[in-house]
Scaffold this motif. Structure first.
Motif, PDB file in Angstrom:
ATOM      1  N   ASP A 155       0.825  -1.213   0.000  1.00 51.27           N
ATOM      2  CA  ASP A 155       0.000   0.000   0.000  1.00 51.27           C
ATOM      3  C   ASP A 155       0.859   1.263   0.000  1.00 51.27           C
ATOM      4  N   ALA A 156       1.936   1.247   0.754  1.00 47.88           N
ATOM      5  CA  ALA A 156       2.822   2.416   0.795  1.00 47.88           C
ATOM      6  C   ALA A 156       3.500   2.639  -0.558  1.00 47.88           C
ATOM      7  N   VAL A 157       3.887   1.565  -1.234  1.00 46.96           N
ATOM      8  CA  VAL A 157       4.483   1.682  -2.574  1.00 46.96           C
ATOM      9  C   VAL A 157       3.454   2.264  -3.533  1.00 46.96           C
ATOM     10  N   ARG A 158       2.228   1.764  -3.498  1.00 46.47           N
ATOM     11  CA  ARG A 158       1.156   2.261  -4.372  1.00 46.47           C
ATOM     12  C   ARG A 158       0.898   3.743  -4.133  1.00 46.47           C
ATOM     13  N   ARG A 159       0.807   4.139  -2.873  1.00 47.17           N
ATOM     14  CA  ARG A 159       0.564   5.554  -2.548  1.00 47.17           C
ATOM     15  C   ARG A 159       1.717   6.439  -3.002  1.00 47.17           C
ATOM     16  N   ALA A 160       2.954   5.972  -2.813  1.00 48.14           N
ATOM     17  CA  ALA A 160       4.126   6.759  -3.221  1.00 48.14           C
ATOM     18  C   ALA A 160       4.133   6.963  -4.733  1.00 48.14           C
ATOM     19  N   LEU A 161       3.814   5.929  -5.495  1.00 52.39           N
ATOM     20  CA  LEU A 161       3.799   6.059  -6.959  1.00 52.39           C
ATOM     21  C   LEU A 161       2.674   6.978  -7.424  1.00 52.39           C
ATOM     22  N   ALA A 162       1.518   6.913  -6.747  1.00 49.74           N
ATOM     23  CA  ALA A 162       0.420   7.830  -7.092  1.00 49.74           C
ATOM     24  C   ALA A 162       0.830   9.274  -6.816  1.00 49.74           C
TER      25      ALA A 162
ATOM     26  N   ARG B   3      18.461  15.898 -28.029  1.00 48.70           N
ATOM     27  CA  ARG B   3      18.492  16.899 -26.955  1.00 48.70           C
ATOM     28  C   ARG B   3      17.102  17.009 -26.338  1.00 48.70           C
ATOM     29  N   ALA B   4      16.952  16.447 -25.164  1.00 46.05           N
ATOM     30  CA  ALA B   4      15.677  16.542 -24.459  1.00 46.05           C
ATOM     31  C   ALA B   4      15.447  17.988 -24.037  1.00 46.05           C
ATOM     32  N   ARG B   5      14.213  18.387 -24.042  1.00 44.79           N
ATOM     33  CA  ARG B   5      13.872  19.729 -23.570  1.00 44.79           C
ATOM     34  C   ARG B   5      14.226  19.860 -22.089  1.00 44.79           C
ATOM     35  N   ARG B   6      13.948  18.775 -21.370  1.00 42.59           N
ATOM     36  CA  ARG B   6      14.175  18.769 -19.928  1.00 42.59           C
ATOM     37  C   ARG B   6      14.279  17.321 -19.477  1.00 42.59           C
ATOM     38  N   ILE B   7      15.110  17.054 -18.484  1.00 41.30           N
ATOM     39  CA  ILE B   7      15.207  15.719 -17.881  1.00 41.30           C
ATOM     40  C   ILE B   7      14.909  15.859 -16.398  1.00 41.30           C
ATOM     41  N   GLN B   8      13.976  15.048 -15.933  1.00 42.54           N
ATOM     42  CA  GLN B   8      13.622  15.020 -14.519  1.00 42.54           C
ATOM     43  C   GLN B   8      13.915  13.623 -13.980  1.00 42.54           C
ATOM     44  N   LEU B   9      13.971  13.514 -12.669  1.00 42.96           N
ATOM     45  CA  LEU B   9      14.272  12.236 -12.029  1.00 42.96           C
ATOM     46  C   LEU B   9      13.217  11.910 -10.989  1.00 42.96           C
ATOM     47  N   ALA B  10      12.654  10.700 -11.104  1.00 42.93           N
ATOM     48  CA  ALA B  10      11.706  10.185 -10.122  1.00 42.93           C
ATOM     49  C   ALA B  10      12.266   8.886  -9.555  1.00 42.93           C
ATOM     50  N   VAL B  11      12.316   8.794  -8.234  1.00 49.24           N
ATOM     51  CA  VAL B  11      12.804   7.581  -7.578  1.00 49.24           C
ATOM     52  C   VAL B  11      11.831   7.156  -6.491  1.00 49.24           C
ATOM     53  N   LEU B  12      11.698   5.861  -6.324  1.00 44.85           N
ATOM     54  CA  LEU B  12      10.850   5.367  -5.245  1.00 44.85           C
ATOM     55  C   LEU B  12      11.502   5.654  -3.900  1.00 44.85           C
ATOM     56  N   VAL B  13      12.826   5.429  -3.798  1.00 45.06           N
ATOM     57  CA  VAL B  13      13.546   5.628  -2.536  1.00 45.06           C
ATOM     58  C   VAL B  13      14.827   6.419  -2.788  1.00 45.06           C
ATOM     59  N   ASP B  14      15.021   7.472  -2.004  1.00 45.65           N
ATOM     60  CA  ASP B  14      16.288   8.211  -1.994  1.00 45.65           C
ATOM     61  C   ASP B  14      16.983   7.869  -0.686  1.00 45.65           C
ATOM     62  N   ARG B  15      18.091   7.136  -0.772  1.00 42.09           N
ATOM     63  CA  ARG B  15      18.765   6.667   0.439  1.00 42.09           C
ATOM     64  C   ARG B  15      19.978   7.496   0.829  1.00 42.09           C
ATOM     65  N   GLY B  16      20.305   8.526   0.049  1.00 35.54           N
ATOM     66  CA  GLY B  16      21.444   9.380   0.399  1.00 35.54           C
ATOM     67  C   GLY B  16      22.765   8.796  -0.069  1.00 35.54           C
ATOM     68  N   HIS B  17      23.863   9.353   0.424  1.00 32.66           N
ATOM     69  CA  HIS B  17      25.240   8.931   0.124  1.00 32.66           C
ATOM     70  C   HIS B  17      25.668   9.253  -1.306  1.00 32.66           C
ATOM     71  N   ARG B  18      25.255  10.409  -1.804  1.00 33.73           N
ATOM     72  CA  ARG B  18      25.591  10.799  -3.168  1.00 33.73           C
ATOM     73  C   ARG B  18      27.084  10.995  -3.354  1.00 33.73           C
TER      74      ARG B  18
ATOM     75  N   LYS C 182      10.033   8.141  -1.142  1.00 29.04           N
ATOM     76  CA  LYS C 182      10.407   8.065   0.276  1.00 29.04           C
ATOM     77  C   LYS C 182      11.860   8.466   0.443  1.00 29.04           C
ATOM     78  N   ASN C 183      12.123   9.425   1.309  1.00 24.92           N
ATOM     79  CA  ASN C 183      13.495   9.735   1.732  1.00 24.92           C
ATOM     80  C   ASN C 183      13.837   8.770   2.850  1.00 24.92           C
ATOM     81  N   LEU C 184      14.965   8.101   2.711  1.00 21.91           N
ATOM     82  CA  LEU C 184      15.316   7.061   3.667  1.00 21.91           C
ATOM     83  C   LEU C 184      16.799   7.163   4.024  1.00 21.91           C
ATOM     84  N   PRO C 185      17.132   7.890   5.067  1.00 27.86           N
ATOM     85  CA  PRO C 185      18.539   7.955   5.475  1.00 27.86           C
ATOM     86  C   PRO C 185      19.034   6.556   5.855  1.00 27.86           C
ATOM     87  N   THR C 186      20.195   6.191   5.337  1.00 32.93           N
ATOM     88  CA  THR C 186      20.750   4.859   5.591  1.00 32.93           C
ATOM     89  C   THR C 186      22.231   4.965   5.909  1.00 32.93           C
TER      90      THR C 186
END
Length: 194
Positions: free
Chosen positions: A12-19, A120-135, A146-150
């Protein structure tokens, strides 16, 4: 060796996040006209398809989705000798890259490189289910489920019905990861069998 640590998202949380991500994409782009979704293989493709279906429900037309294999453009792994796989032209489109887990940013960097070879794309965006940090690169998602510090020695495992038979996000304690995090893909290195 990895030990199960915590369930972060159930189906359910995955479904809600994608919506939520789908609605954010609509808001940011004022609809879906001129939009392409590029799912980063493997799980990003299925997430992109789900987001596209939701966009279609809301806007009446689902944007095209294509799979993006970024392996030939990775800078942290050996490159295959085969020519890079073809992707559709992205000329003048708004492309939303979709992936399951954002970790160091190297997969996204490779995806942007792959797209740049197709126009050449007009614009590039990024969608992720989980951002875990450590870039390791200056990459920031536009849409996050979901932001998820790990900790580096933890693994984020995204399981999807299409691949794993269930939808969930779990954290695993990876005892080998602390010494060798560069040998793994961004974040989704687990399988439901492990």
């Amino acid at each position: 060796m990895a030990d199960h640590k915590a369930v972060i998202m159930d189906a359910d949380a995955v479904r809600r996040a994608l919506a939520r991500i789908a609605f954010e994409i609509i808001e940011k782009n004022k609809g879906t006209q001129g939009l392409l979704l590029a799912g980063i293989e493997t799980r990003g493709v299925f997430l992109a398809q789900r987001i596209a279906r939701k966009l279609g429900e809301v806007e009446g037309v689902a944007p095209p989705v294509f799979a993006l294999d970024v392996t030939p453009w990775r800078d942290d792994k050996p490159r295959p000798n085969a020519p890079p796989p073809a992707v559709p032209s992205v000329e003048d489109a708004t492309v939303v890259l979709v992936d399951d887990v954002l970790y160091t940013g190297r997969t996204v960097h490779a995806a942007i490189e792959a797209l740049s070879h197709r126009g050449r794309a007009r614009r590039i965006q990024l969608a992720v289910l989980v951002d875990r940090g450590h870039r390791e690169l200056p990459i920031r998602p536009d849409h996050i489920g979901k932001n998820l510090p790990t900790a580096r020695e933890e693994r984020v495992c995204v399981r999807l019905t299409e691949v794993d038979g269930e939808d969930s996000v779990v954290i695993l304690q990876d005892h080998a990861a602390a010494s060798d995090h560069s040998q793994r893909k961004e974040g989704s290195v687990c399988r439901s069998k492990h």
